[in-house]
Motif scaffolding. Structure first.
Motif, PDB file in Angstrom:
ATOM      1  N   LYS A  66      22.607  53.365  70.656  1.00  0.00           N
ATOM      2  CA  LYS A  66      22.917  54.000  71.926  1.00  0.00           C
ATOM      3  C   LYS A  66      24.220  53.432  72.461  1.00  0.00           C
ATOM      4  O   LYS A  66      24.491  52.243  72.383  1.00  0.00           O
ATOM      5  CB  LYS A  66      21.786  53.769  72.925  1.00  0.00           C
ATOM      6  N   MET A  67      25.043  54.313  73.047  1.00  0.00           N
ATOM      7  CA  MET A  67      26.342  53.904  73.532  1.00  0.00           C
ATOM      8  C   MET A  67      26.208  53.093  74.819  1.00  0.00           C
ATOM      9  O   MET A  67      25.368  53.350  75.658  1.00  0.00           O
ATOM     10  CB  MET A  67      27.227  55.138  73.799  1.00  0.00           C
ATOM     11  N   LYS A  68      27.060  52.106  74.967  1.00  0.00           N
ATOM     12  CA  LYS A  68      27.136  51.338  76.192  1.00  0.00           C
ATOM     13  C   LYS A  68      28.222  51.948  77.072  1.00  0.00           C
ATOM     14  O   LYS A  68      29.090  52.667  76.623  1.00  0.00           O
ATOM     15  CB  LYS A  68      27.468  49.875  75.886  1.00  0.00           C
ATOM     16  N   ASN A  69      28.179  51.606  78.394  1.00  0.00           N
ATOM     17  CA  ASN A  69      29.214  52.090  79.276  1.00  0.00           C
ATOM     18  C   ASN A  69      30.556  51.563  78.822  1.00  0.00           C
ATOM     19  O   ASN A  69      30.703  50.407  78.454  1.00  0.00           O
ATOM     20  CB  ASN A  69      28.937  51.638  80.721  1.00  0.00           C
ATOM     21  N   THR A 124      32.237  60.067  79.331  1.00  0.00           N
ATOM     22  CA  THR A 124      31.349  59.545  78.297  1.00  0.00           C
ATOM     23  C   THR A 124      30.092  60.395  78.219  1.00  0.00           C
ATOM     24  O   THR A 124      29.476  60.705  79.240  1.00  0.00           O
ATOM     25  CB  THR A 124      30.961  58.083  78.593  1.00  0.00           C
ATOM     26  N   LYS A 177      26.348  60.703  76.345  1.00  0.00           N
ATOM     27  CA  LYS A 177      25.356  59.891  75.630  1.00  0.00           C
ATOM     28  C   LYS A 177      24.163  60.736  75.209  1.00  0.00           C
ATOM     29  O   LYS A 177      23.485  61.328  76.059  1.00  0.00           O
ATOM     30  CB  LYS A 177      24.864  58.739  76.510  1.00  0.00           C
ATOM     31  N   ASN A 178      23.937  60.820  73.897  1.00  0.00           N
ATOM     32  CA  ASN A 178      22.742  61.452  73.336  1.00  0.00           C
ATOM     33  C   ASN A 178      22.477  62.834  73.956  1.00  0.00           C
ATOM     34  O   ASN A 178      21.356  63.178  74.325  1.00  0.00           O
ATOM     35  CB  ASN A 178      21.519  60.558  73.543  1.00  0.00           C
ATOM     36  N   SER A 196      27.059  62.101  71.072  1.00  0.00           N
ATOM     37  CA  SER A 196      27.576  60.983  71.856  1.00  0.00           C
ATOM     38  C   SER A 196      29.062  60.806  71.568  1.00  0.00           C
ATOM     39  O   SER A 196      29.475  60.794  70.402  1.00  0.00           O
ATOM     40  CB  SER A 196      26.833  59.675  71.525  1.00  0.00           C
ATOM     41  N   SER A 208      33.071  59.393  73.672  1.00  0.00           N
ATOM     42  CA  SER A 208      33.772  58.904  74.854  1.00  0.00           C
ATOM     43  C   SER A 208      35.232  59.304  74.739  1.00  0.00           C
ATOM     44  O   SER A 208      35.838  59.175  73.675  1.00  0.00           O
ATOM     45  CB  SER A 208      33.636  57.380  74.975  1.00  0.00           C
TER      46      SER A 208
END
Length: 344
Positions: free
Chosen positions: A6-9, A15, A17-18, A54, A56
């Motif tokens: 899972k992507m972090k901030n 961004t 995410k999922n 996902s 960014s």
């Protein structure tokens, strides 16, 4: 290589995410009913347009999103901007989650995020003149602006994008495709956005006009510090204007890399096949990769890797296990068991 979970901030401007977006196309109740083994059953039909996407986008970046028709590019664009609500997943703008905001709470972000549509004629109101079309977003997002300030703003943006001031009183049907696209770009710039999604902005235009519109977009990016998500199927456009490329197939990202890296050394079999289809002027005979089978329907996605039915390197793991997007030492991200195992 490192493995992506899972992507972090991040410090990305936008961004995702999922992200998942499914469309129910079952129709009415009577359309859903069927007889199965002597019993009446209700069947729902769902189009799985986006599946766990996902990514960014960094400030001032130009991310190109490419893939075959129906791969989910335009759905991604509209979901990112809030035109479609996501089925699940999260969307952040400057680390502020925006996918769960009300329409009123979303208004400040509408001003920051704009879209240039593929068909400028369909996106322009046929009953509004160019002047009214460009003034409308200014008055909507700036309640205290004076008519004179709005007029000056319209004149300034028209001059920047090459819209003749004499066009102000004319209607969309009176223009060519390239002229209408300039008007659409001017409308997007009227509220001084930070992020613009350009959905196939030159696909319906002649080649000479395409170059003019692309140069216009690049000039606007340089002068205004814009960030772009460029949705297109034209790989030559992406190669010349994008800083990074995301390759989509059936609602998933199969590869993401810097533009130069992707075109010189594609890793995913689908990306390799996609790039091999680009016509090249060369004395050497280039190899064209012919994929087997047909593109599966997004209603019934295949198990495991969604590309395994057309891939030349499929093994048992590809059929049964969904590949994760992994980061290679080069910085490229690729979702392929063959690359992970060192077979490719």
């Amino acid at each position: 290589m490192s493995y992506g979970g899972k992507m972090k901030n991040t410090n990305g401007l936008l961004t995702v995410k999922n992200l998942v977006k499914h469309f129910d196309i079952s129709g009415g109740l009577l359309d859903q009913l069927a007889i199965e083994k002597g019993h009446i059953v209700r069947r729902r039909t769902t189009v799985k347009a986006l599946n766990d996407v996902s990514l960014s986008i960094m400030p001032r970046e130009n991310l190109g999103v490419v893939g075959e028709s129906g791969c989910g590019k335009s759905t991604l664009a509209r979901t990112v901007l809030g035109l479609y609500p996501p089925s699940s997943g999260e969307i952040y703008y400057q680390d502020k989650r925006v996918d769960n905001l009300t329409a009123k709470e979303m208004l400040p972000y509408r001003k920051k995020m704009q879209m240039i549509f593929q068909d400028p004629y369909a996106s322009l109101n046929p009953r509004m003149t160019v002047k009214k079309t460009l003034e409308e977003p200014v008055f909507f997002h700036n309640k205290s602006i004076t008519p004179q300030d709005a007029k000056d703003k319209v004149a300034e943006v028209m001059q920047q994008v090459g819209v003749d001031p004499q066009w102000a009183g004319r209607y969309p049907h009176e223009f060519s495709g390239g002229q209408r696209q300039r008007i659409s770009i001017a409308r997007a710039l009227m509220v001084d956005p930070e992020f613009i999604v350009a959905d196939e902005p030159v696909s319906a235009l002649d080649v000479s006009i395409q170059a003019q519109i692309l140069n216009l977009l690049m000039d606007a990016q340089e002068k205004r510090g814009l960030t772009y998500m460029l949705i297109t199927h034209d790989l030559s456009v992406v190669e010349h204007v994008s800083t990074r490329v995301a390759v989509m197939y059936l609602g998933t990202i199969c590869e993401m890399a810097q533009t130069k890296e992707l075109f010189e050394s594609p890793r995913h079999p689908y990306t390799q096949a996609l790039l091999s289809a680009i016509p090249k002027i060369s004395h050497q005979k280039t190899k064209h990769i012919k994929l087997k089978g047909e593109v599966p329907t997004p209603i019934n996605l295949p198990s495991g890797c969604i590309f395994h039915g057309r891939c030349l390197y499929t093994n048992e793991r590809c059929i049964n296990e969904i590949p994760r997007l992994i980061r290679l030492d080069s910085g490229t991200k690729v979702a392929c068991h063959g690359v992970e195992e060192g077979r490719l």
